[in-house]
Motif scaffolding. Structure first.
Motif, mmCIF file in Angstrom:
data_model
loop_
_atom_site.group_PDB
_atom_site.id
_atom_site.type_symbol
_atom_site.label_atom_id
_atom_site.label_comp_id
_atom_site.label_asym_id
_atom_site.label_seq_id
_atom_site.Cartn_x
_atom_site.Cartn_y
_atom_site.Cartn_z
ATOM 1 N N GLY A 148 0.920 -1.435 0.118
ATOM 2 C CA GLY A 148 -0.006 -0.064 0.094
ATOM 3 C C GLY A 148 0.823 1.472 0.073
ATOM 4 O O GLY A 148 0.633 2.216 -0.554
ATOM 5 N N TYR A 149 2.072 1.172 0.698
ATOM 6 C CA TYR A 149 2.898 2.207 1.032
ATOM 7 C C TYR A 149 3.551 2.731 -0.511
ATOM 8 O O TYR A 149 3.479 3.875 -0.715
ATOM 9 C CB TYR A 149 3.861 2.333 2.000
ATOM 10 C CG TYR A 149 4.698 3.497 2.199
ATOM 11 C CD1 TYR A 149 4.169 4.602 3.080
ATOM 12 C CD2 TYR A 149 5.889 3.607 1.730
ATOM 13 C CE1 TYR A 149 4.978 5.651 3.390
ATOM 14 C CE2 TYR A 149 6.623 4.814 1.905
ATOM 15 C CZ TYR A 149 6.087 5.660 2.756
ATOM 16 O OH TYR A 149 7.191 6.772 3.040
ATOM 17 N N THR A 150 4.086 1.668 -0.999
ATOM 18 C CA THR A 150 4.510 1.558 -2.466
ATOM 19 C C THR A 150 3.721 2.268 -3.331
ATOM 20 O O THR A 150 4.232 3.130 -4.291
ATOM 21 C CB THR A 150 5.245 0.273 -2.837
ATOM 22 O OG1 THR A 150 6.131 -0.141 -1.909
ATOM 23 C CG2 THR A 150 6.052 0.452 -4.325
ATOM 24 N N LYS A 151 2.564 1.642 -3.521
ATOM 25 C CA LYS A 151 1.727 2.130 -4.430
ATOM 26 C C LYS A 151 1.101 3.765 -4.419
ATOM 27 O O LYS A 151 0.967 4.407 -5.430
ATOM 28 C CB LYS A 151 0.330 1.194 -4.432
ATOM 29 C CG LYS A 151 0.292 -0.117 -5.060
ATOM 30 C CD LYS A 151 -0.883 -0.714 -4.899
ATOM 31 C CE LYS A 151 -0.617 -2.125 -5.561
ATOM 32 N NZ LYS A 151 -1.924 -3.048 -5.505
ATOM 33 N N LEU A 152 1.291 4.106 -3.045
ATOM 34 C CA LEU A 152 0.929 5.399 -2.724
ATOM 35 C C LEU A 152 2.018 6.464 -3.415
ATOM 36 O O LEU A 152 2.015 7.617 -3.847
ATOM 37 C CB LEU A 152 0.542 5.772 -1.253
ATOM 38 C CG LEU A 152 0.395 7.133 -0.993
ATOM 39 C CD1 LEU A 152 -0.922 7.839 -1.615
ATOM 40 C CD2 LEU A 152 0.232 7.242 0.531
ATOM 41 N N LYS A 153 3.272 5.833 -2.929
ATOM 42 C CA LYS A 153 4.458 6.656 -3.680
ATOM 43 C C LYS A 153 4.434 6.601 -5.033
ATOM 44 O O LYS A 153 4.660 7.652 -5.704
ATOM 45 C CB LYS A 153 5.706 5.928 -3.036
ATOM 46 C CG LYS A 153 6.020 6.308 -1.693
ATOM 47 C CD LYS A 153 7.305 5.470 -1.140
ATOM 48 C CE LYS A 153 8.277 6.265 -2.129
ATOM 49 N NZ LYS A 153 9.855 5.455 -1.564
ATOM 50 N N GLU A 154 4.041 5.623 -5.838
ATOM 51 C CA GLU A 154 3.949 5.564 -7.303
ATOM 52 C C GLU A 154 2.786 6.544 -7.901
ATOM 53 O O GLU A 154 3.035 7.260 -8.721
ATOM 54 C CB GLU A 154 3.759 3.874 -7.760
ATOM 55 C CG GLU A 154 4.936 3.050 -7.489
ATOM 56 C CD GLU A 154 4.471 1.650 -7.937
ATOM 57 O OE1 GLU A 154 3.293 1.500 -8.302
ATOM 58 O OE2 GLU A 154 5.178 0.770 -8.023
ATOM 59 N N ALA A 155 1.737 6.580 -7.106
ATOM 60 C CA ALA A 155 0.748 7.510 -7.221
ATOM 61 C C ALA A 155 1.148 9.035 -7.199
ATOM 62 O O ALA A 155 0.756 9.753 -8.155
ATOM 63 C CB ALA A 155 -0.492 7.106 -6.450
ATOM 64 N N SER A 156 1.888 9.011 -6.120
ATOM 65 C CA SER A 156 2.407 10.446 -6.112
ATOM 66 C C SER A 156 3.299 11.077 -6.974
ATOM 67 O O SER A 156 3.292 12.225 -7.651
ATOM 68 C CB SER A 156 2.904 10.678 -4.445
ATOM 69 O OG SER A 156 1.964 10.478 -3.668
ATOM 70 N N GLU A 157 4.217 10.038 -7.526
ATOM 71 C CA GLU A 157 5.096 10.444 -8.421
ATOM 72 C C GLU A 157 4.580 10.289 -9.808
ATOM 73 O O GLU A 157 4.816 11.582 -10.689
ATOM 74 C CB GLU A 157 6.130 9.237 -8.588
ATOM 75 C CG GLU A 157 7.259 9.024 -7.369
ATOM 76 C CD GLU A 157 7.953 7.899 -7.509
ATOM 77 O OE1 GLU A 157 7.717 6.820 -8.276
ATOM 78 O OE2 GLU A 157 8.760 7.560 -6.404
ATOM 79 N N GLN A 158 3.280 9.833 -10.127
ATOM 80 C CA GLN A 158 2.877 10.008 -11.352
ATOM 81 C C GLN A 158 2.005 11.080 -11.207
ATOM 82 O O GLN A 158 2.064 12.104 -12.345
ATOM 83 C CB GLN A 158 1.483 8.899 -11.504
ATOM 84 C CG GLN A 158 2.243 7.536 -11.845
ATOM 85 C CD GLN A 158 1.265 6.475 -11.760
ATOM 86 O OE1 GLN A 158 0.142 6.388 -11.265
ATOM 87 N NE2 GLN A 158 1.385 5.277 -12.513
ATOM 88 N N LEU A 159 1.532 11.695 -10.292
ATOM 89 C CA LEU A 159 0.794 13.023 -10.385
ATOM 90 C C LEU A 159 2.077 14.128 -10.448
ATOM 91 O O LEU A 159 1.619 15.029 -10.914
ATOM 92 C CB LEU A 159 0.142 13.131 -8.868
ATOM 93 C CG LEU A 159 -0.425 14.560 -8.532
ATOM 94 C CD1 LEU A 159 -1.456 14.756 -9.556
ATOM 95 C CD2 LEU A 159 -1.177 14.676 -7.088
ATOM 96 N N ALA A 160 3.133 13.991 -9.969
ATOM 97 C CA ALA A 160 4.045 15.015 -10.033
ATOM 98 C C ALA A 160 4.402 15.344 -11.468
ATOM 99 O O ALA A 160 4.790 16.433 -11.940
ATOM 100 C CB ALA A 160 5.099 14.658 -8.910
ATOM 101 N N ARG A 161 4.764 14.022 -12.228
ATOM 102 C CA ARG A 161 4.881 14.370 -13.488
ATOM 103 C C ARG A 161 3.696 14.639 -14.460
ATOM 104 O O ARG A 161 4.047 15.504 -15.309
ATOM 105 C CB ARG A 161 5.290 12.868 -14.118
ATOM 106 C CG ARG A 161 6.490 12.146 -13.460
ATOM 107 C CD ARG A 161 7.060 11.025 -14.333
ATOM 108 N NE ARG A 161 6.074 9.929 -14.314
ATOM 109 C CZ ARG A 161 6.027 8.945 -13.346
ATOM 110 N NH1 ARG A 161 7.001 9.070 -12.496
ATOM 111 N NH2 ARG A 161 5.173 7.878 -13.269
ATOM 112 N N ALA A 162 2.565 14.232 -14.032
ATOM 113 C CA ALA A 162 1.384 15.056 -14.499
ATOM 114 C C ALA A 162 1.250 16.594 -14.471
ATOM 115 O O ALA A 162 0.914 17.263 -15.395
ATOM 116 C CB ALA A 162 0.183 14.363 -14.149
ATOM 117 N N GLU A 163 1.718 17.076 -13.084
ATOM 118 C CA GLU A 163 1.596 18.316 -13.073
ATOM 119 C C GLU A 163 2.802 19.140 -13.860
ATOM 120 O O GLU A 163 2.418 20.291 -14.316
ATOM 121 C CB GLU A 163 2.058 18.738 -11.610
ATOM 122 C CG GLU A 163 0.771 18.364 -10.701
ATOM 123 C CD GLU A 163 1.181 18.351 -9.164
ATOM 124 O OE1 GLU A 163 2.325 18.722 -8.870
ATOM 125 O OE2 GLU A 163 0.264 18.448 -8.353
#
Length: 225
Positions: A148-163
């Motif tokens: 769960g923690y790893t998936k959240l980090k991946e989601a945060s990284e994807q959002l940062a790239r999208a921004e």
């Protein structure tokens, strides 16, 4: 599609309205602690883990209780009374007398010498099985928290790239728009730049939703919800 799926999870009618106080684009994800702190919180709050620990303790006490059958049972007795008439003489005499006694007795079951050893061995096997189940539960919980923690980090990284992509698309759109105003580019180029910007913004919103989803999934895993 997502709204319909959410309604089915919440057992809502398809024609019901879902009103949100604010847009997901305006929401901010709360800051998370590091993984070690999240893991400590998860292990402290997990009900199944605490239940497994108590079951191991119960099995340990059952072994001690079973071993106690090897030892004799010691009882302390005592009595005090007043008797009238005095039957210590014959014929009985017409006066009262007092008497009392105290003593200790011990009982021991011979059958326990033959049966208790097997019972203790059976209790030990039950304890070993319970300990193995508890260890497996700990590993599963640790994996769930890590996942769960790893998936959240991946989601945060994807959002940062999208921004970053949205900012780049906004700059590109402004450049193409200024060129179009100065008749240096075609309308098709402006439309393409606008489409790229809309796609980047749509992707950003999708990743924001995914980040929030992963965040609350992790909160559920560690028992914070």
């Amino acid at each position: 599609i997502t709204e319909n799926h959410l309604k089915s999870i919440l057992f809502l009618e398809n024609n019901s309205n879902m009103i949100f106080e604010r847009s997901i684009a305006d929401m901010e994800i709360p800051n998370l602690s590091n993984y070690e702190e999240v893991y400590q919180i998860g292990t402290k709050r997990n009900f199944d883990l605490h239940k497994g620990e108590r079951e191991v303790e119960i099995k340990t006490l059952e072994i001690k209780n079973q071993k106690a059958n090897y030892y004799p049972v010691i009882n302390l007795h005592g009595e005090y009374a007043l008797s009238y008439p005095n039957y210590m003489f014959f014929p009985p005499e017409n006066f009262a007398y007092r008497f009392g006694f105290i003593g200790i007795d011990a009982t021991f079951s011979l059958s326990n010498l033959f049966t208790n050893k097997a019972n203790v061995r059976n209790k030990k096997l039950q304890l070993e099985r319970q300990e193995l189940e508890h260890q497996e539960l700990e590993r599963n919980i640790e994996h769930s928290i890590f996942e769960g923690y790893t998936k959240l980090k991946e989601a945060s990284e994807q959002l940062a790239r999208a921004e970053v992509e949205v900012k780049q698309a906004e700059v590109n759109y402004k450049i193409v728009k200024n060129k179009y105003k100065n008749q240096l580019s075609l309308i098709t180029e402006l439309i393409d730049a606008d489409n790229v910007l809309l796609q980047a913004q749509s992707k950003k919103i999708t990743y924001q939703i995914n980040e929030y989803l992963k965040y609350y999934q992790l909160q559920y895993i560690i028992g914070a919800l």
